[in-house]
Scaffold this active site. Structure first.
Site, short mmCIF file in Angstrom:
data_model
loop_
_atom_site.label_atom_id
_atom_site.label_comp_id
_atom_site.label_asym_id
_atom_site.label_seq_id
_atom_site.Cartn_x
_atom_site.Cartn_y
_atom_site.Cartn_z
N TRP A 102 0.82 -1.22 0.00
CA TRP A 102 0.00 0.00 0.00
C TRP A 102 0.85 1.25 0.00
O TRP A 102 0.50 2.24 -0.66
CB TRP A 102 -1.00 -0.03 1.16
CG TRP A 102 -1.91 -1.20 1.01
CD1 TRP A 102 -1.88 -2.37 1.73
CD2 TRP A 102 -2.94 -1.38 0.02
NE1 TRP A 102 -2.83 -3.24 1.25
CE2 TRP A 102 -3.49 -2.66 0.22
CE3 TRP A 102 -3.46 -0.57 -0.99
CZ2 TRP A 102 -4.53 -3.15 -0.58
CZ3 TRP A 102 -4.49 -1.07 -1.79
CH2 TRP A 102 -5.01 -2.34 -1.57
N ASP A 173 -1.01 6.63 6.79
CA ASP A 173 -2.12 5.76 6.38
C ASP A 173 -2.29 4.74 7.50
O ASP A 173 -1.44 3.89 7.71
CB ASP A 173 -1.77 5.07 5.05
CG ASP A 173 -2.80 4.02 4.65
OD1 ASP A 173 -3.82 3.86 5.36
OD2 ASP A 173 -2.58 3.36 3.61
N LYS A 197 -11.76 -1.87 7.95
CA LYS A 197 -11.04 -2.89 8.72
C LYS A 197 -11.36 -2.77 10.21
O LYS A 197 -11.88 -3.68 10.81
CB LYS A 197 -9.55 -2.79 8.46
CG LYS A 197 -9.22 -3.13 7.01
CD LYS A 197 -7.93 -2.52 6.56
CE LYS A 197 -7.83 -2.43 5.06
NZ LYS A 197 -7.98 -3.68 4.34
N1 PMP Z 1 -4.01 1.29 2.81
C1 PMP Z 1 -3.95 0.12 3.46
C2 PMP Z 1 -2.94 -0.06 4.55
C3 PMP Z 1 -4.83 -0.91 3.12
O1 PMP Z 1 -4.78 -2.09 3.76
C4 PMP Z 1 -5.79 -0.70 2.10
C5 PMP Z 1 -6.82 -1.74 1.71
N2 PMP Z 1 -6.53 -3.02 1.97
C6 PMP Z 1 -5.79 0.52 1.43
C7 PMP Z 1 -4.91 1.50 1.83
C8 PMP Z 1 -6.77 0.81 0.31
O2 PMP Z 1 -8.01 1.02 0.86
P1 PMP Z 1 -9.34 1.20 -0.04
O3 PMP Z 1 -9.63 -0.13 -0.62
O4 PMP Z 1 -10.34 1.69 0.98
O5 PMP Z 1 -9.04 2.22 -1.07
#
Ligand code: PMP
Length: 361
Positions: A102, A173, A197
Site C-alpha cells: 500500500w 495511512d 477494517k
Molecule cells: N491502505 C492500506 C494499509 C490498506 O490495507 C488498504 C486496503 N486493503 C488501502 C490502503 C486501500 O483502501 P481502499 O480499498 O479503501 O481504497
C-alpha cells in the site's frame, strides 16, 4: 443464526451488537418514520448522527480543535492521490517510507503528480519482513511531507515506534490499524484510514488533518478534491456515505462502552499474543516470516511447511467455521486478520484448530 469466525482482511468483522443495532434501525430509525438510509443528509436526523461520529472520534483519540475530522469517499486509495494533489507543491519533493504494497501504491500516485522518493525501503525481492529502524530513514529535511503506512495489511508488519521526522509534516495511512490503541495525534499533520477494517464498512475514509497544514493545500485543483472544500462544509459538500458514517458512529460508541482505546489495546495485545504464541510454540511446523519487533497485532501472517499443507489448512479451517485465512495473493501462506471487532474467542478457536490440524499433518 450461525456466525462464523471471521478473519477477513477488509471488509472485515464488525461487532455483533453494532450489527444488531443497525438491524433494529434499518426499517425505522429512532421513531422518525423511515430508515436512516432514506433520510436527507441535510436533515436534522442525519445531522445528529454525522456530528456524533466526529465528536466520538475526537473524544476517543483526544483530537484537539487544531484538527479537522473529515469523512470522505473513495476509500483510502483516493487519499493516495489526493494527498500529493493538495500538498506536493511545485519545486518540492515528498518522502515515502516503503513498508509494503500500500505504501508503494501511495508513492506511485505521488510520482504521477510531482517529485517524490522512497526515503526507506526494507524489501528484498519485493517482499517486506520488517519495519525500518530510525537510522535507516534517509529523510529530506525540506520534504513537503513524509508518508508512512502504520500497519501493512498484506505482509503483516507494523510500526512499533514513532519515526522522528523533524519539522516535516508526517502523514500516516492507518487503514489497517486505526484505533487499535491510543495514539498521539499531535505527532501527525494528517492521518487517514479506510473504514472497512477497524471501524466500519467500506467506501469511507476517515481523515484527520491539522488546520494549519490543511491551509497550505493547493487551490488550483478540482474543488471536490480539495480538503478545504470538505472542511468548510463539515464533510457535507456533496452527499456523503451516510450509512457508513452511521455505522462508524455505532462502532465508536461501542468502543467507548468497552472502555475506550486503552481497553481495545489490551484485548488486541491479548489476541495477538495468543496467536503468535501458538506459531512460535511450534516453530518446526509454523513459521512467521516477519521479524519479531515488526510483527503486526492486526494481520498475523505465517507459513506451513508446504503450499499443499497451507491449502489444506485453509480448507479445513473453513469447514470448521473459520473464514478469511488465505494469505494475500502477493504474499501467499496464511493470514489471520484479527482487527478490533474480532473477539478473543475467535482467536482461541483458531489456536485450538491449529493444534488439532498439527496432529493430523
Ligand atoms: N491502505 C492500506 C494499509 C490498506 O490495507 C488498504 C486496503 N486493503 C488501502 C490502503 C486501500 O483502501 P481502499 O480499498 O479503501 O481504497
Amino acid at each position: 443464526m450461525t456466525r462464523v469466525h471471521n478473519f477477513n482482511a477488509g471488509p472485515a468483522a464488525l461487532p455483533l451488537p453494532v450489527l444488531e443495532r443497525a438491524q433494529r434501525d434499518m426499517v425505522e430509525f429512532e421513531g422518525s418514520g423511515m430508515s436512516l438510509l432514506e433520510h436527507s443528509h441535510r436533515g436534522k436526523v442525519y445531522e445528529a448522527v454525522h456530528n456524533q461520529a466526529g465528536a466520538l472520534l475526537r473524544e476517543l483519540v483526544g483530537i484537539s480543535d487544531d484538527y479537522e475530522v473529515l469523512f470522505l469517499q473513495g476509500g483510502a486509495s483516493l487519499q493516495f492521490a489526493q494527498i500529493p494533489m493538495n500538498f506536493l507543491h511545485a519545486g518540492k519533493s515528498a518522502d515515502y517510507l516503503l513498508t509494503g504494497v500500500w505504501s508503494k501504491k501511495a508513492l506511485s500516485e505521488a510520482k504521477l503528480l510531482g517529485k517524490s522518493r522512497a526515503a526507506a525501503d526494507t524489501s528484498k525481492d519485493g517482499v517486506f519482513t520488517r519495519i525500518p529502524r530510525q537510522d535507516e530513514l534517509k529523510l529530506d529535511a525540506e520534504a513537503a511531507y513524509v508518508h508512512m503506512t502504520t500497519n501493512n495489511t498484506i505482509f503483516g508488519t507494523q510500526w512499533h515506534y514513532d519515526p522522528e521526522v523533524g519539522k516535516v509534516p508526517l502523514i500516516a495511512d492507518m487503514s489497517s490499524d486505526f484505533l487499535w490503541k491510543p495514539f498521539d495525534m499531535n505527532r501527525y499533520a494528517m492521518v487517514y484510514a479506510g473504514a472497512q477494517k477497524n471501524i466500519g464498512p467500506s467506501g469511507l475514509a476517515v481523515v484527520v488533518l491539522r488546520k494549519d497544514f490543511l491551509a497550505t493545500g493547493r487551490k488550483d485543483i478540482p474543488v471536490i478534491l480539495r480538503y478545504d472544500t470538505h472542511a468548510e462544509n463539515q464533510s457535507l459538500y456533496n452527499t456523503p456515505n451516510t450509512f457508513a458514517i452511521y455505522m462508524v458512529r455505532n462502532v465508536l460508541e461501542h468502543m467507548k462502552a468497552q472502555g475506550g482505546l486503552a481497553a481495545v489495546e489490551k484485548l488486541n495485545r491479548e489476541k495477538a499474543g495468543l496467536l503468535y504464541g501458538a506459531i512460535d510454540g511450534d516453530a518446526d511446523f509454523w513459521r512467521c516470516p516477519v521479524e519479531k519487533d515488526s510483527r503486526s497485532t492486526m494481520n498475523v501472517v505465517w507459513r506451513l511447511p508446504s503450499e499443499e499443507l497451507e491449502e489444506r489448512f485453509v480448507k479445513e479451517a473453513t469447514k470448521n467455521g473459520m473464514v478469511g485465512l488465505k494469505g494475500h495473493r502477493s504474499a501467499g501462506g496464511i493470514r489471520a486478520s484479527i482487527y478490533n471487532a474480532v473477539p478473543l474467542e475467535s482467536v482461541a478457536a483458531l489456536v485450538e484448530f491449529m493444534a488439532a490440524f498439527r496432529k493430523t499433518a
